[in-house]
Design a protein around this motif. Structure first.
Motif, PDB file in Angstrom:
ATOM      1  N   THR A  65       0.825  -1.207   0.000  1.00 45.82           N
ATOM      2  CA  THR A  65       0.000   0.000   0.000  1.00 45.82           C
ATOM      3  C   THR A  65       0.861   1.261   0.000  1.00 45.82           C
ATOM      4  O   THR A  65       0.540   2.243  -0.673  1.00 45.82           O
ATOM      5  CB  THR A  65      -0.926   0.013   1.231  1.00 45.82           C
ATOM      6  OG1 THR A  65      -1.691  -1.189   1.242  1.00 45.82           O
ATOM      7  CG2 THR A  65      -1.862   1.201   1.203  1.00 45.82           C
ATOM      8  N   GLY A  69       0.379   3.938  -2.893  1.00 46.49           N
ATOM      9  CA  GLY A  69      -0.303   5.163  -2.484  1.00 46.49           C
ATOM     10  C   GLY A  69       0.578   6.262  -1.951  1.00 46.49           C
ATOM     11  O   GLY A  69       0.198   7.438  -1.973  1.00 46.49           O
ATOM     12  N   SER A  73      -0.930   9.122   1.717  1.00 46.04           N
ATOM     13  CA  SER A  73      -2.163   8.364   1.450  1.00 46.04           C
ATOM     14  C   SER A  73      -2.389   7.301   2.512  1.00 46.04           C
ATOM     15  O   SER A  73      -3.516   7.095   2.967  1.00 46.04           O
ATOM     16  CB  SER A  73      -2.092   7.701   0.067  1.00 46.04           C
ATOM     17  OG  SER A  73      -2.118   8.652  -0.967  1.00 46.04           O
ATOM     18  N   GLY A 230      -4.087   5.871  -6.207  1.00 48.06           N
ATOM     19  CA  GLY A 230      -3.218   5.403  -5.133  1.00 48.06           C
ATOM     20  C   GLY A 230      -3.849   5.583  -3.770  1.00 48.06           C
ATOM     21  O   GLY A 230      -3.739   4.713  -2.893  1.00 48.06           O
ATOM     22  N   PHE A 231      -4.520   6.727  -3.583  1.00 49.12           N
ATOM     23  CA  PHE A 231      -5.188   6.979  -2.302  1.00 49.12           C
ATOM     24  C   PHE A 231      -6.317   5.977  -2.065  1.00 49.12           C
ATOM     25  O   PHE A 231      -6.461   5.427  -0.974  1.00 49.12           O
ATOM     26  CB  PHE A 231      -5.732   8.410  -2.288  1.00 49.12           C
ATOM     27  CG  PHE A 231      -6.560   8.733  -1.076  1.00 49.12           C
ATOM     28  CD1 PHE A 231      -5.981   8.870   0.172  1.00 49.12           C
ATOM     29  CD2 PHE A 231      -7.937   8.889  -1.187  1.00 49.12           C
ATOM     30  CE1 PHE A 231      -6.743   9.157   1.287  1.00 49.12           C
ATOM     31  CE2 PHE A 231      -8.711   9.182  -0.079  1.00 49.12           C
ATOM     32  CZ  PHE A 231      -8.112   9.311   1.167  1.00 49.12           C
TER      33      PHE A 231
END
Length: 544
Positions: A65, A69, A73, A230-231
């Protein structure tokens, strides 16, 4: 004034005994001969709340992640999901103290929303934990690769699955004791990492050639990666990492004194969210650049790719990577232990309510739902799929049943609380009669429900347009969003099976609020009128 669970009301509400277990009035045989043991003490409940489900989702999954992100994020996404959970657990605490029934939140959904929706939530939650167990067992086996790559992972899967089966022999007390000691180790590990991270970021680790780091990685390579996509990619991983926070409500039916231990346990969730997730991930984002090639492999649960372990390796500190890898192994086994508790208690409660095979409601003399435990252990054998070439693909599909399902459960808890409060007021009760009130009140549940919808919409978007593509790919979409059609299918099945019994939802005026309530004493003296200042002070005290 005193309420107890003996008062009867008209209608077809299920009968709930003094233990808190609901029985279908149409099925007199749906009464287990024995009861679940109430052996969980205050220290067990607090540790379940603080560290019960901290595992691979946080320590390993956040690496991927972070790569997709970016650090900002990750922190923002976890704060949003953390606020959702804070509101949800407060609402769950209020309901569980008043109704510490077996099955907890799925039972509340049946009672305050709709029976079919409760059925869907119950089986979705049980299936989710059934499929998470083999993943956690496999993840525990993969952690050993950090030290030994010459031993087949199947050996470690067999060892860890055997240990898990042994714990089940001791029933809920065994679960509580194991969680207590493993959670202590996890907490100390996270606190140690935070301290190390602060020192390393300030340039205090002599072996780290980078010296003072500060916030340079938030400028280069940057705070965000892959823009809005990405967020949005953060939410499913965050849900998986936070999954299990609601176990404190499920454990209420086996707590020795839920009225005293549950409020304290729910308050601990604030610390868990703040320190063990938000602050630790903030530290990770400061000392580990998101474009590190190591992070891109974190999706396979190998601790070599964990951003936490990599932080020690990057700093050139010998010994500590192995120590933290051992903590990750312990954490994963702890979550595997929680898997067994969550799924078995939910399946047993579903069977008691007539929503599952009758043999699942059997409880032995020591308070163990034996058949449910055997089914959960049998699902653990799926971990051996790792021996096959297609193992990772199979696990991706299994895990697709769990991540999104948490959002459905959390949203249902908030909605149950909203509808309960409405019925409580409509039927002439006051908030002063409640033995414990959610610190954020019904407003908190509205916030939690709203954030649930936002998170599910963001997940839906990134399922259609994932980072790196391919866009509008059916396989990618269902691997992220499979829980949604499963919930809908379960809901429609029970509606059809019961021929739409009860309509679309339970009306507030028809809700049975007193049956199953644990006997409580309500102070007849009027309480002082609250002010804005007293509300703020009370909320702060409630969280701390």
């Amino acid at each position: 004034m005193e309420y107890d669970n003996k008062e009867k009301f008209p209608g077809e509400s299920p009968k709930i005994d003094e233990y808190g277990t609901e029985h279908d009035l149409h099925d007199v045989e749906a009464v287990p001969a024995n009861k679940l043991a109430r052996n969980l003490k205050g220290r067990h409940m607090q540790m379940i709340a603080i560290g019960g489900s901290i595992g691979a989702g946080l320590f390993v999954g956040t690496g991927n992640t972070l790569a997709t992100g970016g650090p900002a994020s990750v922190v923002i996404g976890y704060m949003i999901v953390g606020l959702l959970l804070l509101c949800t657990v407060q609402a769950l605490g209020e309901l569980a103290v008043l109704y510490p029934v077996n099955g907890a939140f799925f039972t509340y959904a049946c009672r305050f929303i709709d029976e079919s929706w409760g059925f869907a939530m119950g089986w979705d939650y049980a299936i989710g934990w059934l499929t998470v167990l083999p993943f956690e067992i496999s993840a525990a086996g993969l952690t050993i690769d950090f030290w030994r790559t010459d031993i087949n992972i199947g050996v470690w899967i067999a060892v860890f699955l055997t240990l898990l089966a042994v714990v089940q022999i001791f029933g809920v007390r065994g679960y509580g004791e194991v969680e207590f000691f493993l959670s202590v180790i996890k907490i100390l590990g996270v606190l140690g990492f935070i301290i190390f991270g602060i020192v390393d970021d300030c340039g205090g680790v002599k072996s780290d050639p980078r010296g003072y780091i500060g916030a340079q990685y938030w400028y280069d390579p940057g705070a965000f990666a892959n823009g809005f996509q990405g967020f949005c990619s953060v939410f499913v991983t965050a849900a998986f990492a936070f999954g299990g926070t609601e176990l404190v409500g499920l454990a209420a039916a086996e707590a020795a004194d839920p009225r005293k231990t549950l409020p304290t346990a729910t308050k601990q969730v604030f610390w868990r969210i703040t320190f063990f997730y938000v602050i630790s991930l903030l530290i990770v984002g400061l000392i580990v650049p998101y474009n590190s090639p190591v992070l891109l492999g974190a999706a396979d649960s190998s601790t070599k790719d964990s951003p936490f372990v990599y932080a020690f390796v990057q700093a050139g500190v010998s010994g500590l990577p192995s120590v933290f890898n051992a903590i990750i192994t312990i954490s994963v086994l702890s979550v595997a232990n929680s898997c067994t508790f969550a799924s078995t208690r939910t399946m047993q409660a579903l069977a008691v309510r007539g929503m599952g095979p009758k043999f699942l409601m059997y409880i032995d003399k020591k308070g163990r739902p034996i058949w449910c435990v055997l089914i959960q252990i049998a699902f653990g054998l799926l971990a051996f799929i790792n021996e096959a070439t297609a193992g990772p693909t199979v696990f991706n599909w299994l895990l697709s049943l769990s991540g999104l399902s948490y959002f459905f459960v959390w949203g249902s808890i908030c909605l149950s609380h909203i509808r309960f409060r409405r019925a409580w007021k409509l039927q002439g009760h006051t908030l002063d009669e409640l033995p414990y009130q959610a610190q954020f009140g019904v407003v908190g549940s509205y916030i939690g429900l709203f954030l649930t919808f936002i998170a599910m919409i963001a997940t839906f978007y990134v399922s259609l347009y994932p980072v790196g593509g391919p866009s509008l790919n059916p396989t990618t979409f269902f691997q992220e969003y499979l829980a949604a059609p499963l919930v809908i299918a379960l809901y429609l099945f029970w509606k059809a099976y019961t021929r739409g019994r009860g309509g679309l939802f339970v009306r507030s005026r028809d809700m049975d609020l007193l049956t199953g309530m644990r006997a409580i004493q309500v102070d007849d003296e009027p309480k002082k009128k609250s002010s804005a200042r007293s509300w703020v002070v009370g909320t702060v005290r409630g969280l701390f």
